[in-house]
Design a protein around this motif. Structure first.
Motif, PDB file in Angstrom:
ATOM      1  N   ILE A 240      34.384  23.300  36.030  1.00 46.20           N
ATOM      2  CA  ILE A 240      35.231  24.485  35.872  1.00 46.20           C
ATOM      3  C   ILE A 240      35.811  24.820  37.245  1.00 46.20           C
ATOM      4  N   LEU A 241      37.145  24.753  37.344  1.00 48.20           N
ATOM      5  CA  LEU A 241      37.799  25.003  38.630  1.00 48.20           C
ATOM      6  C   LEU A 241      38.416  26.393  38.647  1.00 48.20           C
ATOM      7  N   LEU A 242      37.983  27.204  39.594  1.00 46.24           N
ATOM      8  CA  LEU A 242      38.522  28.556  39.728  1.00 46.24           C
ATOM      9  C   LEU A 242      39.144  28.660  41.116  1.00 46.24           C
ATOM     10  N   LEU A 243      40.414  28.287  41.208  1.00 43.58           N
ATOM     11  CA  LEU A 243      41.057  28.207  42.523  1.00 43.58           C
ATOM     12  C   LEU A 243      41.635  29.574  42.895  1.00 43.58           C
ATOM     13  N   GLU A 244      40.758  30.454  43.275  1.00 37.75           N
ATOM     14  CA  GLU A 244      41.063  31.871  43.513  1.00 37.75           C
ATOM     15  C   GLU A 244      40.166  32.380  44.636  1.00 37.75           C
ATOM     16  N   SER A 245      40.354  33.625  45.027  1.00 37.26           N
ATOM     17  CA  SER A 245      39.479  34.195  46.057  1.00 37.26           C
ATOM     18  C   SER A 245      38.063  34.424  45.494  1.00 37.26           C
ATOM     19  N   CYS A 246      37.074  34.156  46.321  1.00 35.99           N
ATOM     20  CA  CYS A 246      35.670  34.254  45.899  1.00 35.99           C
ATOM     21  C   CYS A 246      35.335  35.646  45.365  1.00 35.99           C
ATOM     22  N   ASP A 247      35.756  36.675  46.085  1.00 35.67           N
ATOM     23  CA  ASP A 247      35.410  38.044  45.683  1.00 35.67           C
ATOM     24  C   ASP A 247      36.041  38.406  44.338  1.00 35.67           C
ATOM     25  N   LYS A 248      37.288  37.972  44.171  1.00 29.19           N
ATOM     26  CA  LYS A 248      38.013  38.279  42.924  1.00 29.19           C
ATOM     27  C   LYS A 248      37.291  37.663  41.727  1.00 29.19           C
ATOM     28  N   VAL A 249      36.852  36.416  41.881  1.00 26.39           N
ATOM     29  CA  VAL A 249      36.189  35.714  40.778  1.00 26.39           C
ATOM     30  C   VAL A 249      34.882  36.400  40.405  1.00 26.39           C
ATOM     31  N   VAL A 250      34.059  36.754  41.413  1.00 27.12           N
ATOM     32  CA  VAL A 250      32.773  37.377  41.048  1.00 27.12           C
ATOM     33  C   VAL A 250      32.956  38.794  40.505  1.00 27.12           C
ATOM     34  N   GLU A 251      34.041  39.431  40.918  1.00 28.94           N
ATOM     35  CA  GLU A 251      34.344  40.756  40.365  1.00 28.94           C
ATOM     36  C   GLU A 251      34.536  40.636  38.848  1.00 28.94           C
ATOM     37  N   GLN A 252      35.342  39.658  38.464  1.00 28.77           N
ATOM     38  CA  GLN A 252      35.620  39.392  37.038  1.00 28.77           C
ATOM     39  C   GLN A 252      34.372  38.940  36.311  1.00 28.77           C
ATOM     40  N   LEU A 253      33.638  38.054  36.974  1.00 26.62           N
ATOM     41  CA  LEU A 253      32.427  37.493  36.368  1.00 26.62           C
ATOM     42  C   LEU A 253      31.416  38.615  36.105  1.00 26.62           C
ATOM     43  N   ALA A 254      31.266  39.497  37.086  1.00 21.59           N
ATOM     44  CA  ALA A 254      30.325  40.613  36.931  1.00 21.59           C
ATOM     45  C   ALA A 254      30.751  41.499  35.762  1.00 21.59           C
ATOM     46  N   LYS A 255      32.057  41.713  35.621  1.00 19.54           N
ATOM     47  CA  LYS A 255      32.577  42.524  34.519  1.00 19.54           C
ATOM     48  C   LYS A 255      32.182  41.907  33.183  1.00 19.54           C
ATOM     49  N   LEU A 256      32.407  40.596  33.071  1.00 21.23           N
ATOM     50  CA  LEU A 256      32.125  39.893  31.814  1.00 21.23           C
ATOM     51  C   LEU A 256      30.620  39.851  31.505  1.00 21.23           C
ATOM     52  N   LEU A 257      29.818  39.950  32.550  1.00 19.64           N
ATOM     53  CA  LEU A 257      28.366  39.915  32.357  1.00 19.64           C
ATOM     54  C   LEU A 257      27.796  41.323  32.128  1.00 19.64           C
ATOM     55  N   GLY A 258      28.650  42.323  32.310  1.00 15.68           N
ATOM     56  CA  GLY A 258      28.176  43.706  32.203  1.00 15.68           C
ATOM     57  C   GLY A 258      27.413  44.140  33.453  1.00 15.68           C
ATOM     58  N   TRP A 259      27.658  43.492  34.568  1.00 18.61           N
ATOM     59  CA  TRP A 259      26.947  43.781  35.827  1.00 18.61           C
ATOM     60  C   TRP A 259      27.836  44.552  36.819  1.00 18.61           C
ATOM     61  N   GLU A 260      29.011  44.965  36.369  1.00 21.74           N
ATOM     62  CA  GLU A 260      30.013  45.506  37.287  1.00 21.74           C
ATOM     63  C   GLU A 260      29.489  46.695  38.101  1.00 21.74           C
ATOM     64  N   GLU A 261      28.866  47.659  37.393  1.00 22.35           N
ATOM     65  CA  GLU A 261      28.408  48.874  38.093  1.00 22.35           C
ATOM     66  C   GLU A 261      27.331  48.551  39.115  1.00 22.35           C
ATOM     67  N   GLU A 262      26.417  47.649  38.724  1.00 29.08           N
ATOM     68  CA  GLU A 262      25.343  47.286  39.655  1.00 29.08           C
ATOM     69  C   GLU A 262      25.901  46.566  40.893  1.00 29.08           C
ATOM     70  N   LEU A 263      26.908  45.736  40.664  1.00 26.29           N
ATOM     71  CA  LEU A 263      27.512  45.039  41.804  1.00 26.29           C
ATOM     72  C   LEU A 263      28.194  46.049  42.730  1.00 26.29           C
ATOM     73  N   ASP A 264      28.943  46.963  42.138  1.00 24.47           N
ATOM     74  CA  ASP A 264      29.614  47.981  42.958  1.00 24.47           C
ATOM     75  C   ASP A 264      28.600  48.827  43.731  1.00 24.47           C
ATOM     76  N   ALA A 265      27.489  49.136  43.076  1.00 25.92           N
ATOM     77  CA  ALA A 265      26.459  49.958  43.745  1.00 25.92           C
ATOM     78  C   ALA A 265      25.885  49.221  44.954  1.00 25.92           C
ATOM     79  N   LEU A 266      25.692  47.907  44.819  1.00 21.51           N
ATOM     80  CA  LEU A 266      25.172  47.131  45.946  1.00 21.51           C
ATOM     81  C   LEU A 266      26.183  47.102  47.088  1.00 21.51           C
ATOM     82  N   VAL A 267      27.451  46.913  46.732  1.00 19.73           N
ATOM     83  CA  VAL A 267      28.498  46.834  47.764  1.00 19.73           C
ATOM     84  C   VAL A 267      28.615  48.166  48.504  1.00 19.73           C
ATOM     85  N   GLU A 268      28.460  49.255  47.764  1.00 20.68           N
ATOM     86  CA  GLU A 268      28.672  50.581  48.378  1.00 20.68           C
ATOM     87  C   GLU A 268      27.426  51.168  49.032  1.00 20.68           C
TER      88      GLU A 268
END
Ligand code: OAD
Length: 269
Positions: A240-268
């Motif tokens: 699976i080739l995702l030729l994009e910025s690393c942060d952008k991809v994991v942002e989307q991935l976290a959303k699809l996994l339902g992990w978005e809020e937890e990821l944002d909390a860690l970043v902040e």
């Protein structure tokens, strides 16, 4: 792109599936640390001031023996302590928290995986780190505080034999740490479900050879601005080739996994 990221999320959602990361400088560019080989912005195209015979000489052990000043000029700038982890680093941490992390193989010496909270047992710093320092002649250790003190006015020098001291980052011409080979023996001979390669040009061996050694039933994912290494030379149908910025991809991935809020909390945090 979203469909492809969904595929990765679907694999990761399955019970007992763990991800193994293989990362490089591209996961830290959003933190303000340049990568090595990107044209114009990469470290190797911005070293004219060091007057090197070729850019990689700055990390070459034979060159360091003759001219340690070039590395130490750069070490001032690259020394850990000034940078904070990216969304991608925190995504690795979140995989750990969710019991989804098998291992994180990193070529980076910035220690940002550790700073993001990834535990030592999961990290393999293939190219070493700034954590310890040794004399290149007699191998005596120098405390980091002492190294930093000496770095301010001169090239750090061994108290015992007067040889040059350098941080334990792996230079060209030096062996990788035994932990790299030990963990890879362990990991490559056990179940590997998902191999996520990110932010690396896969140009430096032996690290660059790892994705090719991943078993055929493991899905390989490349998150990078360019297609490279074994993903280019020997592409597999299941890649699976995702030729994009690393942060952008994991942002989307976290959303699809339902992990978005937890990821944002860690970043902040
Ligand atoms: P490179 O600079 O060779 O490759 C970085 C890759 O990341 C490139 O393919 C970029 O296109 C991509 N990239 C940069 N920023 C990105 C972003 N935000 N999102 C997605 N992709 C991005 O760095 P490494 O592969 O890590 O060794 O280099 C390997 C080794 O070469 C380093 O560990 C270092 C160096 O010589 C030593 O110092 C021993």
């Amino acid at each position: 792109m979203e469909k492809k990221i969904q595929k990765v999320a679907d694999i990761l959602k399955k019970d007992d599936v763990k991800v193994t990361f293989f990362v490089g400088a591209g996961i830290s560019t959003s933190c303000g640390i340049p990568d090595f080989r990107s044209p114009k912005t990469g470290l190797y195209s911005n070293l004219k001031r060091l007057q090197l015979p070729y850019p990689e000489a700055v990390f070459d052990i034979d060159y360091f023996r003759r001219n340690p000043k070039a590395f130490y000029t750069l070490a001032e700038e690259l020394y850990p302590g000034k940078f904070v982890p990216s969304k991608f680093h925190y995504f690795i941490r979140l995989c750990q928290d969710k019991k989804k992390l098998k291992r994180c193989y990193t070529q980076n010496i910035d220690t940002l995986e550790r700073l993001a909270g990834v535990k030592d047992e999961f990290i393999v710093e293939a190219h070493g780190s700034f954590a310890k320092n040794h004399c290149i002649d007699c191998d005596a250790e120098m405390e980091t505080e002492e190294l930093k003190k000496q770095m301010k006015s001169k090239i750090p020098t061994c108290a015992k034999c007067k040889g040059y001291v350098k941080p334990d980052i792996v230079f060209f011409g030096e062996a990788l740490p035994p932990k790299f080979f030990d963990r890879w023996d362990e990991d490559s001979s056990s179940k590997m479900d998902l191999a996520l390669v990110a932010g690396t040009s896969l140009a430096v061996y032996p690290f660059a050879g790892l994705p090719a050694e991943v078993s055929k039933d493991c899905t390989r994912v490349l998150i990078n601005r360019e297609q490279c290494g074994d993903f280019k030379a020997n592409p597999r149908k299941s890649d699976i080739l995702l030729l994009e910025s690393c942060d952008k991809v994991v942002e989307q991935l976290a959303k699809l996994l339902g992990w978005e809020e937890e990821l944002d909390a860690l970043v902040e945090q």
